[in-house]
Design a protein around this motif. Structure first.
Motif, short mmCIF file in Angstrom:
data_model
loop_
_atom_site.label_atom_id
_atom_site.label_comp_id
_atom_site.label_asym_id
_atom_site.label_seq_id
_atom_site.Cartn_x
_atom_site.Cartn_y
_atom_site.Cartn_z
N MET A 1 -14.98 -90.87 -7.15
CA MET A 1 -14.28 -90.07 -6.32
C MET A 1 -14.96 -89.95 -5.20
SD MET A 1 -12.62 -87.30 -8.84
CE MET A 1 -11.74 -86.53 -7.74
N SER A 2 -15.02 -89.98 -5.58
CA SER A 2 -15.89 -89.67 -4.38
C SER A 2 -15.66 -88.23 -4.51
CB SER A 2 -15.72 -90.96 -3.53
OG SER A 2 -15.42 -91.63 -3.30
N GLY A 312 -20.34 -99.22 0.30
CA GLY A 312 -19.55 -98.30 -0.15
C GLY A 312 -18.63 -98.56 -1.51
N GLY A 313 -17.90 -99.74 -1.30
CA GLY A 313 -17.04 -100.59 -2.22
C GLY A 313 -17.82 -100.73 -3.49
N MET A 314 -19.10 -101.46 -3.35
CA MET A 314 -19.78 -101.65 -4.36
C MET A 314 -20.19 -100.46 -5.26
SD MET A 314 -23.66 -103.27 -4.81
CE MET A 314 -24.09 -101.42 -4.59
N LEU A 315 -20.82 -99.46 -4.48
CA LEU A 315 -21.32 -98.32 -5.21
C LEU A 315 -20.20 -97.46 -5.97
CD1 LEU A 315 -23.71 -96.53 -2.63
CD2 LEU A 315 -24.32 -97.80 -4.66
N PHE A 316 -19.04 -97.46 -5.57
CA PHE A 316 -17.85 -96.86 -6.00
C PHE A 316 -17.28 -97.62 -7.28
CE2 PHE A 316 -13.07 -96.61 -6.51
CZ PHE A 316 -13.01 -95.38 -6.65
N GLY A 317 -17.03 -98.96 -7.04
CA GLY A 317 -16.89 -99.60 -8.35
C GLY A 317 -17.88 -99.79 -9.47
#
Length: 494
Positions: A1-2, A312-317
């Motif tokens: 979720m951030s 950011g997309g990598m860390l989230f996923g």
């Protein structure tokens, strides 16, 4: 979720900008306390990013203690990002106008006070309001960091200083979740989630005391003017973009999210028109569009967008895979990122010699290495499938960390090298805003892709499958940043 254009005031002679600080050309002419100043200002960078990444792990505890709804909890987490991103450009411009040392002191004091308000919140509404205030104080604080480093260090030493800046970013982005999880596991004085905010108070007080003794507080000969119309328009336009991008998926993309995205375009267009008009009339715009003509600045913004969007997309996923797919707790998931953070930090420090000799070519090598690491991670997941484990991810994470450690300090140095000293605060604000917006957009857009592929799937295999297209887009973004880095000029010094 951030965060509309007003009628143009009658033409008048503008007050001149304050004289820029003298830039030291050699260590002998520089501030002898500059290496004491560096850790003091870097604390601000770490604190701001920690409160972006570290608070996420406290979300379940916050929801349970304050009985927060899903929407309220999302606003607790994302409200900070909204106000932070919306205020960064204005914060940088305020530093240029009133002095970067002064803004740092005011911002640090306000950030610590806002953190205390967050810790004392008794219901979701109070916490959401405090988080919005905390984001605004971070926006006043963070742009001063790069501006103070640029002003304090001569070109021959700036590479080393920016390397430590890269270390700080890596430690905060990757270590924030681990440190937040560690605080929750320790649970000092049974404070639970409140400890994640309270820790900022003593650290902020100690840093403020050191900064008061070390940072310059130059008095201005004439009081400058702030472009309130431009500041309001930028804040509104960025907010209209970030709010739906951040909460749209969880809310099911209702009609207001699309209306908000549509309204952002005319608001930002009107603001840019106002800024150009104010510049032509000899005014002092909050967003100096002449920055785009500075050598390498426009290309640097594009590289930042691709790099931070992919990261950011990598860390989230990957966080979703580790916690929801593999069943790790917040601390375990955070520690899985430790090899990436360690490689990031070590490479940032060791890369200064390479940057001094090769300049922006290191940015090209770094983005290419990070892209190779993303490809390796994609191949690893495809090969291991449902049998993926944290240990199998370590080699790819190390390669990504090395690439990030090469990219961040060299990119910042290459982008800011051609910026005039009197614009260093504004340039830092624009650069940081681009990073923040790209990271948030990467999480939001790639999050939609992730959940669309995941659908109703469960178990490790489903999460591995959902992460693969996200990583494929990340590879494209990183390689685009690599190609764009070829347009950066190679400075003789960084």
């Amino acid at each position: 979720m951030s965060g509309t254009a007003l009628p143009i005031p009658p033409h008048s002679s503008p007050a001149p900008l304050p004289a820029p600080p003298v830039q030291p050309d050699s260590p002998s002419s520089a501030d002898p306390r500059r290496w004491l100043v560096l850790p003091v200002v870097l604390v601000a960078m770490f604190m701001a990013l920690f409160d972006f990444f570290g608070v996420n792990v406290a979300a379940p505890s916050i929801g349970e203690d304050l009985h927060a709804s899903g929407t309220a909890l999302e606003l607790v987490l994302s409200g900070y990002a909204f106000s932070y991103a919306a205020g960064l450009i204005t914060g940088g411009r305020l530093g240029d106008l009133f002095g970067h040392g002064r803004l740092y002191l005011a911002g640090m004091a306000a950030f610590a006070a806002a953190s205390l308000l967050c810790a004392l919140a008794q219901n979701p509404t109070e916490l959401i309001a405090a988080r919005l205030v905390q984001g605004l104080t971070a926006a006043a604080l963070v742009p001063q960091v790069l501006a103070l480093i640029t002003a304090a260090f001569p070109p021959v030493e700036r590479t080393r200083a920016l390397a430590w800046f890269g270390v700080t970013i890596g430690a905060a982005m990757v270590g924030g979740q681990a440190l937040g999880g560690a605080l929750l596991a320790w649970n000092p004085y049974h404070l639970a989630w409140r400890s994640v905010f309270l820790i900022n108070v003593p650290i902020g007080a100690a840093t403020l005391a050191a900064a008061w003794r070390l940072l310059p507080r130059h008095a201005l000969a004439r009081r400058p003017r702030l472009d309130l119309t431009g500041a309001s328009g930028l804040a509104l336009g960025i907010g209209l973009l970030l709010v739906p991008l951040t909460v749209g998926h969880d809310q099911g993309w209702p009609i207001w999210t699309w209306a908000s995205l549509s309204m952002a375009v005319p608001v930002l267009a009107a603001t840019l028109w106002w800024e150009r008009r104010l510049t032509r009339r000899g005014g002092q715009p909050v967003l100096d569009l002449t920055l785009l003509s500075e050598p390498g600045f426009a290309a640097g913004l594009g590289i930042n967008a691709g790099f931070m969007g992919a990261y950011g997309g990598m860390l989230f996923g990957l966080t979703l895979l580790l916690q929801a797919g593999l069943g790790l707790g917040p601390l375990g998931a955070g520690l899985t990122f430790a090899p990436l953070g360690l490689a990031f930090a070590i490479t940032s420090v060791l890369s200064r010699g390479l940057i001094a000799r090769h300049g922006s070519r290191v940015t090209t090598a770094g983005t290419a290495t990070a892209g190779a690491g993303l490809i390796l991670l994609l191949v690893t997941l495809a090969a291991s499938g449902a049998h993926t484990s944290p240990v199998r991810l370590i080699p790819a994470l190390v390669v990504i960390g090395v690439g990030n450690g090469l990219t961040m300090p060299s990119l910042i140095g290459a982008v800011l090298a051609g910026v005039r000293p009197q614009h260093s605060g504004a340039a830092s604000g624009v650069l940081t805003t681009a990073q923040q917006f790209a990271s948030a957009a990467g999480v939001a857009i790639l999050g939609v892709l992730f959940f669309s592929v995941l659908a109703t799937g469960t178990g490790p295999g489903a999460y591995v499958h959902a992460l693969q297209p996200v990583l494929a887009v990340d590879v494209i973004l990183m390689l685009a940043a690599c190609a764009l880095s070829l347009r950066l000029r190679r400075p003789t010094t960084v």
